[in-house]
Write an enzyme that holds these catalytic residues in place. Structure first.
Site, mmCIF file in Angstrom:
data_model
loop_
_atom_site.group_PDB
_atom_site.id
_atom_site.type_symbol
_atom_site.label_atom_id
_atom_site.label_comp_id
_atom_site.label_asym_id
_atom_site.label_seq_id
_atom_site.Cartn_x
_atom_site.Cartn_y
_atom_site.Cartn_z
ATOM 1 N N ASN A 106 0.851 -1.181 0.000
ATOM 2 C CA ASN A 106 0.000 0.000 0.000
ATOM 3 C C ASN A 106 0.888 1.233 0.000
ATOM 4 O O ASN A 106 2.018 1.197 0.506
ATOM 5 C CB ASN A 106 -0.902 0.027 1.249
ATOM 6 C CG ASN A 106 -1.831 1.245 1.255
ATOM 7 O OD1 ASN A 106 -2.452 1.574 0.250
ATOM 8 N ND2 ASN A 106 -1.890 1.915 2.393
ATOM 9 N N HIS A 108 0.897 5.164 1.295
ATOM 10 C CA HIS A 108 0.198 6.049 2.224
ATOM 11 C C HIS A 108 0.876 7.417 2.168
ATOM 12 O O HIS A 108 2.117 7.488 2.204
ATOM 13 C CB HIS A 108 0.269 5.466 3.647
ATOM 14 C CG HIS A 108 -0.402 6.316 4.675
ATOM 15 N ND1 HIS A 108 -1.773 6.386 4.793
ATOM 16 C CD2 HIS A 108 0.104 7.154 5.612
ATOM 17 C CE1 HIS A 108 -2.073 7.220 5.782
ATOM 18 N NE2 HIS A 108 -0.947 7.702 6.287
ATOM 19 N N SER A 135 4.829 6.858 2.000
ATOM 20 C CA SER A 135 5.444 5.595 2.421
ATOM 21 C C SER A 135 4.796 4.434 1.678
ATOM 22 O O SER A 135 3.576 4.408 1.509
ATOM 23 C CB SER A 135 5.229 5.380 3.927
ATOM 24 O OG SER A 135 5.716 6.481 4.680
ATOM 25 N N ASP A 144 -2.278 0.910 8.065
ATOM 26 C CA ASP A 144 -1.097 1.739 7.742
ATOM 27 C C ASP A 144 0.090 1.387 8.633
ATOM 28 O O ASP A 144 0.937 2.236 8.930
ATOM 29 C CB ASP A 144 -1.437 3.232 7.908
ATOM 30 C CG ASP A 144 -2.545 3.651 6.962
ATOM 31 O OD1 ASP A 144 -3.310 4.567 7.330
ATOM 32 O OD2 ASP A 144 -2.658 3.060 5.874
HETATM 33 C C1 GRF Z 1 -2.866 9.631 -3.093
HETATM 34 O O1 GRF Z 1 -2.548 10.678 -2.216
HETATM 35 C C2 GRF Z 1 -2.447 8.335 -2.448
HETATM 36 O O2 GRF Z 1 -1.342 8.478 -1.588
HETATM 37 C C3 GRF Z 1 -3.642 7.979 -1.651
HETATM 38 O O3 GRF Z 1 -4.731 8.268 -2.518
HETATM 39 C C4 GRF Z 1 -4.391 9.486 -3.218
HETATM 40 C C5 GRF Z 1 -4.871 9.419 -4.633
HETATM 41 O O4 GRF Z 1 -4.161 8.403 -5.253
HETATM 42 N N1 GRF Z 1 -3.591 6.586 -1.275
HETATM 43 P P1 GRF Z 1 -4.447 8.010 -6.812
HETATM 44 O O5 GRF Z 1 -4.276 9.268 -7.655
HETATM 45 O O6 GRF Z 1 -5.884 7.497 -6.904
HETATM 46 O O7 GRF Z 1 -3.411 6.981 -7.119
#
Ligand code: GRF
Length: 195
Positions: A106, A108, A135, A144
């Site tokens: 994942n 985060h 991370s 997380d």
């Molecule tokens: C990002 O900030 C990611 O870290 C969090 O979701 C947000 C959008 O991610 N998990 P994405 O553009 O859908 O990949």
């Protein structure tokens, strides 16, 4: 190696992961799955020629076990070696996590172990931190909380809003996640630090 990517929204991390898995890279994306029909990332995945699926969580109501059983059925039909959560916004129970034990990642948007949960950039700004970031960690039953495999750091600048900071962290996510995934699929668990 086959990688299934789970999304809920725009899927920008999914795109950077998918685009990294080319040529000599030992992995290829085998599925992009969203819990939200119409998530922007689904169209991007289709444009990249990746199989997609939708398993909406809403019809299952509070029955997490039934939702996760439906997820597992669709995911396992694609026979992935690794699961990459990328902007997947559902909390997973130990049943799902154990099913993919040791092979689920994942990303985060904080420098874990700081700021688990939501609103990470605002919390870092309000805490007066000098740095923020993202991370990539192995997913364990603790939200997380799994072993951290990589981190990318960006400076918090005076007057930063959460949106401005997010706009600087997201490109770092797009660098970090592909780099960690490429190591992970080759069994390399060495911590990666990017600045
Ligand atoms: C990002 O900030 C990611 O870290 C969090 O979701 C947000 C959008 O991610 N998990 P994405 O553009 O859908 O990949």
């Amino acid at each position: 190696k086959r990688v299934a990517i789970l999304i809920s929204g725009g899927g920008s991390n999914m795109v950077s992961l998918a685009q990294s898995m080319t040529g000599a890279h030992p992995a290829r994306p085998c599925l992009v799955l969203s819990n939200v029909a119409g998530a922007g990332g689904l169209a991007k995945a289709e444009a990249l020629g990746i199989d997609t699926a939708v398993v909406p969580h809403k019809p299952f109501g509070k029955d997490r076990a039934a939702f996760e059983a439906a997820l597992i059925e669709v995911i396992d039909a694609a026979a992935p070696d690794v699961i990459a959560l990328a902007g997947f916004m559902r909390i997973l129970t130990p049943v799902f996590i154990n099913h993919y034990a040791g092979r689920m990642l994942n990303i985060h948007p904080s420098l874990l172990p700081k700021y688990k949960g939501l609103h990470t950039h605002l919390r870092a700004i309000e805490a007066g931190d000098a740095q923020a970031g993202c991370s990539v960690h192995e997913v364990t039953a603790e939200l997380d909380g799994g072993p951290i495999l990589g981190q990318g750091r960006v400076a918090i600048e005076a007057g930063d809003t959460a949106e401005a900071l997010a706009a600087r962290v997201l490109p770092m996510e797009h660098r970090l996640y592909p780099a960690v995934l490429e190591r992970f699929v080759q069994g390399n668990r060495e911590m990666l630090l990017l600045d």
